[in-house]
Design a protein around this motif. Structure first.
Motif, PDB file in Angstrom:
ATOM      1  N   UNK A 101     -25.699  29.641  21.192  1.00  0.00           N
ATOM      2  CA  UNK A 101     -26.033  29.247  19.824  1.00  0.00           C
ATOM      3  C   UNK A 101     -26.345  27.763  19.814  1.00  0.00           C
ATOM      4  N   UNK A 102     -27.478  27.429  19.193  1.00  0.00           N
ATOM      5  CA  UNK A 102     -27.860  26.035  18.994  1.00  0.00           C
ATOM      6  C   UNK A 102     -27.655  25.726  17.517  1.00  0.00           C
ATOM      7  N   UNK A 103     -26.761  24.786  17.234  1.00  0.00           N
ATOM      8  CA  UNK A 103     -26.523  24.344  15.864  1.00  0.00           C
ATOM      9  C   UNK A 103     -27.472  23.187  15.573  1.00  0.00           C
ATOM     10  N   UNK A 108     -33.422  20.060  11.322  1.00  0.00           N
ATOM     11  CA  UNK A 108     -33.770  20.909  12.455  1.00  0.00           C
ATOM     12  C   UNK A 108     -33.452  20.308  13.809  1.00  0.00           C
ATOM     13  N   UNK A 109     -32.775  19.177  13.844  1.00  0.00           N
ATOM     14  CA  UNK A 109     -32.416  18.545  15.112  1.00  0.00           C
ATOM     15  C   UNK A 109     -31.179  19.248  15.675  1.00  0.00           C
ATOM     16  N   UNK A 110     -31.283  19.696  16.926  1.00  0.00           N
ATOM     17  CA  UNK A 110     -30.168  20.399  17.560  1.00  0.00           C
ATOM     18  C   UNK A 110     -29.029  19.427  17.811  1.00  0.00           C
ATOM     19  N   UNK A 111     -27.858  19.794  17.290  1.00  0.00           N
ATOM     20  CA  UNK A 111     -26.648  18.980  17.450  1.00  0.00           C
ATOM     21  C   UNK A 111     -25.936  19.309  18.750  1.00  0.00           C
ATOM     22  N   UNK A 112     -25.772  20.606  19.023  1.00  0.00           N
ATOM     23  CA  UNK A 112     -25.109  21.062  20.239  1.00  0.00           C
ATOM     24  C   UNK A 112     -25.472  22.526  20.478  1.00  0.00           C
ATOM     25  N   UNK A 113     -25.320  22.918  21.739  1.00  0.00           N
ATOM     26  CA  UNK A 113     -25.587  24.299  22.151  1.00  0.00           C
ATOM     27  C   UNK A 113     -24.319  24.814  22.815  1.00  0.00           C
ATOM     28  N   UNK A 114     -23.866  25.965  22.362  1.00  0.00           N
ATOM     29  CA  UNK A 114     -22.617  26.536  22.859  1.00  0.00           C
ATOM     30  C   UNK A 114     -22.858  27.916  23.467  1.00  0.00           C
ATOM     31  N   UNK A 115     -22.344  28.166  24.686  1.00  0.00           N
ATOM     32  CA  UNK A 115     -22.402  29.526  25.248  1.00  0.00           C
ATOM     33  C   UNK A 115     -21.317  30.380  24.600  1.00  0.00           C
ATOM     34  N   UNK A 126     -20.216  23.742  15.314  1.00  0.00           N
ATOM     35  CA  UNK A 126     -21.192  22.654  15.433  1.00  0.00           C
ATOM     36  C   UNK A 126     -20.448  21.340  15.616  1.00  0.00           C
ATOM     37  N   UNK A 127     -21.112  20.406  16.278  1.00  0.00           N
ATOM     38  CA  UNK A 127     -20.490  19.101  16.527  1.00  0.00           C
ATOM     39  C   UNK A 127     -20.685  18.145  15.351  1.00  0.00           C
ATOM     40  N   UNK A 128     -21.340  18.612  14.317  1.00  0.00           N
ATOM     41  CA  UNK A 128     -21.574  17.811  13.114  1.00  0.00           C
ATOM     42  C   UNK A 128     -22.002  18.727  11.990  1.00  0.00           C
ATOM     43  N   UNK A 130     -24.164  21.028  10.188  1.00  0.00           N
ATOM     44  CA  UNK A 130     -25.290  21.895  10.556  1.00  0.00           C
ATOM     45  C   UNK A 130     -25.728  22.724   9.359  1.00  0.00           C
ATOM     46  N   UNK A 131     -27.005  22.947   9.262  1.00  0.00           N
ATOM     47  CA  UNK A 131     -27.565  23.826   8.225  1.00  0.00           C
ATOM     48  C   UNK A 131     -28.153  25.072   8.844  1.00  0.00           C
ATOM     49  N   UNK A 132     -28.423  25.007  10.171  1.00  0.00           N
ATOM     50  CA  UNK A 132     -29.041  26.126  10.881  1.00  0.00           C
ATOM     51  C   UNK A 132     -28.289  26.401  12.176  1.00  0.00           C
ATOM     52  N   UNK A 133     -28.378  27.653  12.607  1.00  0.00           N
ATOM     53  CA  UNK A 133     -27.879  28.036  13.926  1.00  0.00           C
ATOM     54  C   UNK A 133     -28.861  29.060  14.486  1.00  0.00           C
ATOM     55  N   UNK A 134     -29.268  28.847  15.710  1.00  0.00           N
ATOM     56  CA  UNK A 134     -30.199  29.759  16.370  1.00  0.00           C
ATOM     57  C   UNK A 134     -29.493  30.404  17.546  1.00  0.00           C
ATOM     58  N   UNK A 135     -29.323  31.725  17.484  1.00  0.00           N
ATOM     59  CA  UNK A 135     -28.724  32.478  18.584  1.00  0.00           C
ATOM     60  C   UNK A 135     -29.823  33.070  19.451  1.00  0.00           C
ATOM     61  N   UNK A 136     -29.674  32.856  20.760  1.00  0.00           N
ATOM     62  CA  UNK A 136     -30.619  33.361  21.747  1.00  0.00           C
ATOM     63  C   UNK A 136     -29.827  33.964  22.898  1.00  0.00           C
ATOM     64  N   UNK A 137     -30.521  34.720  23.762  1.00  0.00           N
ATOM     65  CA  UNK A 137     -29.860  35.246  24.961  1.00  0.00           C
ATOM     66  C   UNK A 137     -29.232  34.107  25.738  1.00  0.00           C
TER      67      UNK A 137
END
Length: 163
Positions: A101-103, A108-115, A126-128, A130-137
């Motif tokens: 997940x990318x918060x 739209x600036x990515x704050x952090x990406x978590x597995x 999120x590390x700050x 966040x208004x969006x989260x994008x989940x990817x494989x």
């Protein structure tokens, strides 16, 4: 046994049998858990990479997320749009596939990406604000060299939330 007592036992037996049948039916229907209804697809860019993301922009769609999915396409994901920009957290309850997940903040600036590991109750935040989260494989961001600070380019229709 007296006739009245026998009828009482039959009635109790029928009631117990009916309750058991209803209980089993409820268990069977919920065994797989909730499945997301067909969601709108938005095309967005992460840096120069194109993603087709399902749009989770209501309380219910955000709650269900990617639960009980068997797979996710190669450049497909789910974009969560939150009502407010604040610390956002995710977990993997009833999720069958490993995800990242990318918060991202309200720009739209990515704050952090978590597995995130499938089926766990670990909380990923999120590390700050966040208004969006994008989940990817899992591994998608790493494979493409996408890190915190990268920009999500979102279409306008992807920025609104629903009740």
């Amino acid at each position: 046994m007296h006739f009245d007592q026998m009828n009482n036992h039959r009635a109790t037996f029928r009631l117990t049998l009916a309750a058991t049948a209803l209980g089993l039916a409820a268990c069977i229907s919920n065994a797989a858990g909730p499945v997301q209804a067909q969601l709108p697809i938005v095309q967005l860019h992460v840096g120069e990479h194109v993603v087709k993301a399902e749009l989770a922009n209501s309380d219910l769609t955000r709650q269900i997320g990617l639960m009980n999915r068997q797979n996710l396409g190669k450049n497909a994901g789910m974009l969560f749009v939150f009502k407010h920009s604040e610390t956002q957290c995710m977990w993997m309850k009833n999720t069958l596939i490993d995800l990242d997940v990318a918060f991202a903040d309200s720009n739209g600036v990515i704050l952090n990406i978590e597995p995130m590991k499938a089926g766990t109750a670990d909380i990923h935040c999120s590390s700050g604000s966040a208004r969006f989260a994008l989940e990817m494989n899992q591994g998608w961001f790493l494979k493409l060299g996408i890190e915190a600070g990268e920009q999500l380019h979102l279409p306008e229709q992807a920025k609104d939330t629903q009740p």
